[in-house]
Design an enzyme around this catalytic site. Structure first.
Site, short mmCIF file in Angstrom:
data_model
loop_
_atom_site.label_atom_id
_atom_site.label_comp_id
_atom_site.label_asym_id
_atom_site.label_seq_id
_atom_site.Cartn_x
_atom_site.Cartn_y
_atom_site.Cartn_z
CB THR A 1 -34.56 10.40 -39.32
OG1 THR A 1 -34.70 11.52 -38.44
CG2 THR A 1 -35.66 10.44 -40.38
CG ASP A 2 -33.02 11.65 -34.27
OD1 ASP A 2 -32.71 12.23 -35.33
OD2 ASP A 2 -33.56 12.23 -33.31
CB THR B 1 -40.19 12.91 -37.43
OG1 THR B 1 -39.24 13.16 -36.40
CG2 THR B 1 -40.68 14.23 -37.98
CB SER C 1 -36.35 6.80 -33.67
OG SER C 1 -35.55 7.93 -33.92
#
Length: 321
Positions: free
Chosen positions: A85-86, A12, A54
């Site tokens: 972040t995932d 992101t 990700s």
């Protein structure tokens, strides 16, 4: 002045909306343009080794990150990795095992909003990641929302809020106040062996959540197709009585079985209930209080590097902070 390498992987933080939703597309050098102040802290070089969402992260991509660090290890004092972040907690955990005898800081970070979005948390997180990377610490860490978290204890708990990550069952390593790093008393010791990477990972595993009324036919598939399974039971390690025979059969066929809990905090204790003691006698691997992200990556790494259940069990149950 420290020399830091920024390794961009997408996520992101590097995304733009090109009409069909956010897609990683911002160049690593553009990311650096948003944080000019770090040029006063360290010299920085940026490299982009992939530009992916990700959700598409896999063991091959993680190995490329390790290989990039290996190839540049002698040239830099520390490394910052921008990452979606995932799956960031999975990558942080995997790197903790792949980067052997690491004596420099490797700091992963990302953001909940793209770096060019109004009110984004990206510049804040990226700046802090560079501050942490200039510290005299060693190991793999996640820098997010002011906190420095051990790579083996990070977990994403929120889908949108800026304070998305927490350190699970272990204190936060440090925080930043007025651009100064404030530490807890649990810094990782510096390694003295020669740095190298070991990137092999066994992907022939399964992670299953128990639920009332579950059909145990899944164990037939595990027996025929997997080298290991992580079973997330209830509470402190509770499992139905009739699951023991299936676990016994898996272990008899050389399949490693990790027992953990669906609860996030405090971990399991197989000594409390009869079913737990029965499982312990079956030579299951105790998942203790590890996050599922760390447990999964550690399991995949150990299955690729050890040849029998006892060696895998010894490594899995060894503490690594």
């Amino acid at each position: 002045m420290k020399h830091i390498l920024l390794i961009a992987t997408g996520g992101t933080i590097a995304s733009k909306d090109n009409g069909d939703g956010l897609t990683p597309s911002i160049d690593v050098n553009v990311l650096l343009e948003y944080i000019p102040a770090i040029r006063h802290m360290c010299t920085v070089t940026g490299i982009s080794i992939m530009n992916i969402d990700s959700s598409n992260m896999n063991t091959g991509y993680i190995a490329r990150i390790s290989e990039c660090i290996k190839d540049n290890y002698e040239k830099y004092d520390g490394f910052v990795i921008t990452h979606g972040t995932d799956t960031c907690a999975y990558t942080a955990a995997a790197l903790s095992y792949q980067l052997v005898n690491l004596s420099k800081p490797v700091i992963l970070t990302g953001s909940q909003l793209p770096i060019d979005a109004d009110g984004s948390d990206a510049t804040y997180n990226l700046t802090h990641a560079f501050i942490y990377s200039c510290e005299d610490i060693s190991g793999v860490f996640l820098a997010f929302c002011n906190k420095l978290i051990s790579g083996t204890h990070a977990k994403k708990l929120k889908t949108q809020s800026f304070n998305a990550f927490e350190s699970i069952n272990y204190p936060v390593i440090a925080t930043i106040h007025d651009n100064k790093v404030i530490y807890n008393n649990n810094i990782k010791p510096t390694c003295t062996g020669d740095f190298h990477i070991e990137t092999d990972m066994c992907t022939d595993i399964m992670v299953i959540n128990l639920f009332p009324g579950m059909d145990y036919k899944i164990f037939d598939y595990i027996e025929s197709s997997c080298k290991g399974v992580i079973i997330q039971g209830y509470g402190i390690g509770g499992m139905p009585d009739n699951i023991t025979e299936h676990i016994r059969n898996l272990i008899k066929h050389g399949i490693c079985v990790v027992v953990t809990t669906q609860c996030m905090y405090e971990g399991i204790n197989l000594n409390v209930y009869e079913v737990g003691r029965n499982l312990a006698r079956e030579n299951v691997i105790n998942g203790k209080d590890m996050t599922i992200e760390n447990l999964t990556m550690k399991f995949m790494w150990s299955l690729a590097h050890f040849n029998n259940i006892n060696n895998v069990k010894d490594f899995m149950e060894k503490e690594l902070y």
